[in-house]
Scaffold this active site. Structure first.
Site, PDB file in Angstrom:
ATOM      1  N   TYR A 232       0.871  -1.178   0.000  1.00  0.00           N
ATOM      2  CA  TYR A 232       0.000   0.000   0.000  1.00  0.00           C
ATOM      3  C   TYR A 232       0.906   1.227   0.000  1.00  0.00           C
ATOM      4  O   TYR A 232       1.711   1.406   0.918  1.00  0.00           O
ATOM      5  CB  TYR A 232      -0.910   0.015   1.230  1.00  0.00           C
ATOM      6  CG  TYR A 232      -2.135  -0.853   1.102  1.00  0.00           C
ATOM      7  CD1 TYR A 232      -3.391  -0.293   0.880  1.00  0.00           C
ATOM      8  CD2 TYR A 232      -2.041  -2.233   1.194  1.00  0.00           C
ATOM      9  CE1 TYR A 232      -4.521  -1.089   0.765  1.00  0.00           C
ATOM     10  CE2 TYR A 232      -3.159  -3.042   1.078  1.00  0.00           C
ATOM     11  CZ  TYR A 232      -4.395  -2.464   0.865  1.00  0.00           C
ATOM     12  OH  TYR A 232      -5.506  -3.256   0.747  1.00  0.00           O
ATOM     13  N   HIS A 425     -16.863  -4.148  -2.352  1.00  0.00           N
ATOM     14  CA  HIS A 425     -15.435  -4.487  -2.331  1.00  0.00           C
ATOM     15  C   HIS A 425     -15.147  -5.630  -1.366  1.00  0.00           C
ATOM     16  O   HIS A 425     -15.408  -5.544  -0.168  1.00  0.00           O
ATOM     17  CB  HIS A 425     -14.609  -3.267  -1.925  1.00  0.00           C
ATOM     18  CG  HIS A 425     -13.129  -3.489  -2.020  1.00  0.00           C
ATOM     19  ND1 HIS A 425     -12.460  -3.571  -3.225  1.00  0.00           N
ATOM     20  CD2 HIS A 425     -12.182  -3.654  -1.070  1.00  0.00           C
ATOM     21  CE1 HIS A 425     -11.174  -3.766  -3.006  1.00  0.00           C
ATOM     22  NE2 HIS A 425     -10.983  -3.832  -1.701  1.00  0.00           N
TER      23      HIS A 425
END
EC number: 1.14.17.-
Length: 698
Positions: A232, A425
């Site tokens: 990330y 998601h």
């Protein structure tokens, strides 16, 4: 001029034709406004370029009065075009239609077919019943256009009932008309595109909207090493100089490299509140703007101030094209908002261990011509934590995240918020996701349902009818997972091998709330599995580690280490996730029968193969207690968390299917022709059995 130059010119002309066709065939969308102020879009038309060159365009719209869906196909060929609907993208068992305009007679033909039952069983088979009605067809020297329709539910066992789920839409182009009896689908070009057939889609029409500007936000030279399975990366950017308030009307992804090889899994652009923490140095933000960025969510590397970057303004996930808002709503930027800085977060998923350098990001479209309402995006669902557990070996296992009155009663305006769209998601194990809506003890129609969810195709679900959510209402994100081939439990986490259960909700009017989540309370999570204490750590310490991402080493200097057998085989990336898990570091001291085991080892020894045991665990997590969080934009956590029980309500019951025949579409013995007799016989037999049972009961 080289051959490559000629080919490029031809492709450019074809694409220009396609784009011109797209612009000239956008019907203005009508809408009604109900007594609650919600917009209901009607007479909407979708138009999708199915390939990357503009050779195949699919246009469709729904006639609710007829329960029919209309299609118009424009293809760069004088031969045939194929169209199909599939749950998994394969030709086998697909609902298919072949179409062409006869070169000799000019007569349009549309042939209802279905894929063979096995991938190796050959070309499509013609349906016994033809359920596609041809309306018009013509061709010129280069293109073929065909219009046709079908019922949404045809009651033909070889057709697929269409719905709001994500479908894999198959397409094919052939150079020649089919020869009688030859239904070969394998044309010169073919492919698959994931689409939601029941959702309208808004676009940026350059002919009708003036003053649109763009803002490109990308990372610069982010290196994804071969050893990185999950990364990330966060980058701070500054808002451009603007003359007053503007409205974001939409956004698109900017992906570097070929899409198929790209490792970008999802991206989010967040607003940052630069004065949220006492002692923060405002000048630091400009330093961060000039930097390349850093790893997100790291206690060591990520500045604390970045925690204030919590309100989404753009969301993209694998398979999405971005989003444009309806003409009455826009996301505010600039002006009196006080937001000068934004954070771009990119999740890189690198399961193949490839090294790459990325420059991806967003293209933001904005305008000074303000729309009627300020819009916003909030995240709702399960808080990302290892307290979300999905057992191994499961065909279907559910988790739920609750947004309850502790948020909606406090933050929602009196007239509520109106939901425009949502992006569902989860990760690799996700199979179905729904956004449920509960009011006054009764579940209303689900806001979004996708019973064919695919984490590789996470498109925005645009609502044809906006949904009002009032203060006091519950929003429940309900996810189901399949772990049939997994040998160990799966936990909530950031890797695609771990799981999430979230909905990114686009709504108006904008409120100062960025997220609304829930999780199983930490203490209850461990007590669910009869574990009450760990060596040298009280349960409050453990709760802090889960709730505030505290470092285990801060608490574990005196903690006892369990004796783990060394892994003699090759270490997989899943093994690394397990070894680094906090649950693998907590060593049980109470009860004595489990002492000296890590909690992870304890979970691995539970009887997950027993469906009764697994169902009890599932229901205990769903109907038990939930810790809810209301994340407010102007403060990191200004509304206290609350522990609630799962709400009691009368569940929404999905209307029964109109056609029983669909129950047999997955039957391995189903065949064309003579199989219709078998199907009818079976249905008759079931009916007789049911009547016999009723007679017995009477």
């Amino acid at each position: 001029m080289s051959v490559q130059d000629v080919l490029w010119i031809v492709l450019t002309v074809q694409l220009s034709f396609g784009l011109a066709y797209f612009e000239n065939n956008q019907r203005t969308q009508d809408y009604d406004v109900d007594k609650n102020g919600s917009v209901h879009h009607k007479n909407w038309v979708r138009n999708e370029m199915m390939d990357s060159l503009g050779l195949y365009w699919l246009k469709w719209w729904i006639n609710a009065n007829e329960n029919s869906i209309y299609f118009e196909v424009t293809v760069h060929t004088r031969g045939f075009a194929g169209l199909g609907f599939s749950k998994d993208g394969r030709l086998a068992r697909a609902d298919m239609v072949l179409m062409w305009v006869d070169d000799a007679t000019g007569h349009p033909n549309v042939l209802d077919c279905h894929g063979a039952l096995h991938p190796s069983s050959g070309p499509p088979l013609q349906d016994d019943t033809q359920n596609y009605d041809v309306l018009d067809g013509k061709q010129n020297g280069t293109h073929t256009i065909l219009k046709f329709k079908r019922k949404i539910e045809t009651c033909d066992p070889f057709d697929i009932p269409l719905s709001a789920d994500t479908f894999k839409v198959l397409w094919s182009i052939g150079e020649n008309d089919p020869i009688h009896g030859n239904l070969d689908w394998q044309g010169q070009s073919r492919g698959v595109k994931a689409l939601q057939l029941f959702s309208p889609m808004f676009t940026k029409n350059s002919h009708s909207i003036e003053g649109i500007q763009k803002w490109d936000i990308t990372v610069n030279n982010v290196t994804i090493d071969r050893s990185m399975d999950t990364l990330y990366w966060c980058k701070i950017v500054r808002l451009p100089e603007l003359t007053g308030k503007q409205h974001i009307i939409g956004y698109e992804p900017l992906l570097s490299g070929k899409y198929e090889r790209n490792v970008v899994h999802h991206m989010t652009l967040f607003e940052c509140q630069s004065k949220i923490y006492s002692g923060s140095d405002p000048s630091s933000w400009d330093l961060w703007v000039r930097s390349a960025g850093t790893v997100c969510n790291s206690n060591l590397l990520t500045p604390r101030d970045w925690d204030s970057c919590s309100t989404p303004v753009a969301v993209w996930s694998l398979g999405s094209d971005g989003q444009f808002l309806p003409p009455h709503a826009g996301i505010p930027m600039g002006g009196a908002s006080g937001v000068s800085y934004y954070m771009l977060e990119i999740h890189y998923d690198n399961p193949d261990g490839k090294e790459s350098v990325d420059h991806s990001g967003f293209r933001i479209h904005y305008t000074p011509n303000l729309r009627t309402y300020d819009s916003g995006i909030l995240i709702s669902g399960v808080s990302i934590s290892e307290t979300q557990l999905i057992p191994p070996g499961q065909k279907k296992y559910r988790s739920v995240g609750i947004c309850g009155p502790s948020c909606s009663s406090v933050m929602f305006p009196k007239d509520g918020i109106k939901i425009i769209s949502g992006t569902l998601h989860s990760h690799q194990a996700g199979r179905t996701i729904s956004l449920r809506h509960v009011r006054s003890g009764k579940e209303l129609n689900p806001i979004i349902v996708d019973e064919n969810y695919d984490y590789r195709h996470q498109k925005v679900h645009q609502l044809a009818n906006e949904t009002v959510v009032l203060p006091g209402d519950y929003l429940i994100t309900d996810c189901s997972y399949e772990t049939k081939y997994r040998k160990r439990p799966t936990f909530g986490g950031y890797s695609t091998k771990e799981e999430m259960c979230l909905t990114f909700i686009t709504y108006y009017p904008k409120i100062e709330m960025s997220g609304c989540y829930s999780m199983t309370p930490v203490r209850e999570f461990f007590e669910m599995f009869r574990v009450y204490q760990f060596y040298s750590l009280n349960m409050t310490d453990v709760e802090n580690m889960f709730l505030y991402n505290s470092d285990y080493t801060d608490y574990s200097k005196q903690a006892k280490n369990a004796t783990n057998k060394p892994n003699s085989g090759k270490t997989s990336k899943e093994d690394v996730i397990y070894q680094e898990s906090l649950l693998n570091k907590l060593v049980i001291s109470d009860p004595a029968e489990f002492h000296d085991r890590t909690f992870l080892s304890h979970l691995n020894q539970l009887p997950w193969h027993d469906p009764l045991f697994t169902k009890r665990v599932e229901q205990a997590f769903i109907t038990g207690t939930h810790m809810t969080f209301c994340r407010v934009s102007k403060d990191s956590l200004s509304i206290p968390s609350e522990i609630i029980r799962y709400p009691e309500f009368t569940a929404y019951v999905k209307p029964p299917a109109a056609c029983l025949n669909y129950l047999f579409t997955d039957n391995e013995e189903l065949r064309s022709g003579s199989s219709q007799f078998f199907t009818d016989f079976t249905l008759s037999l079931l009916l007789l059995i049911q009547l016999g049972l009723q007679t017995t009961l009477l």
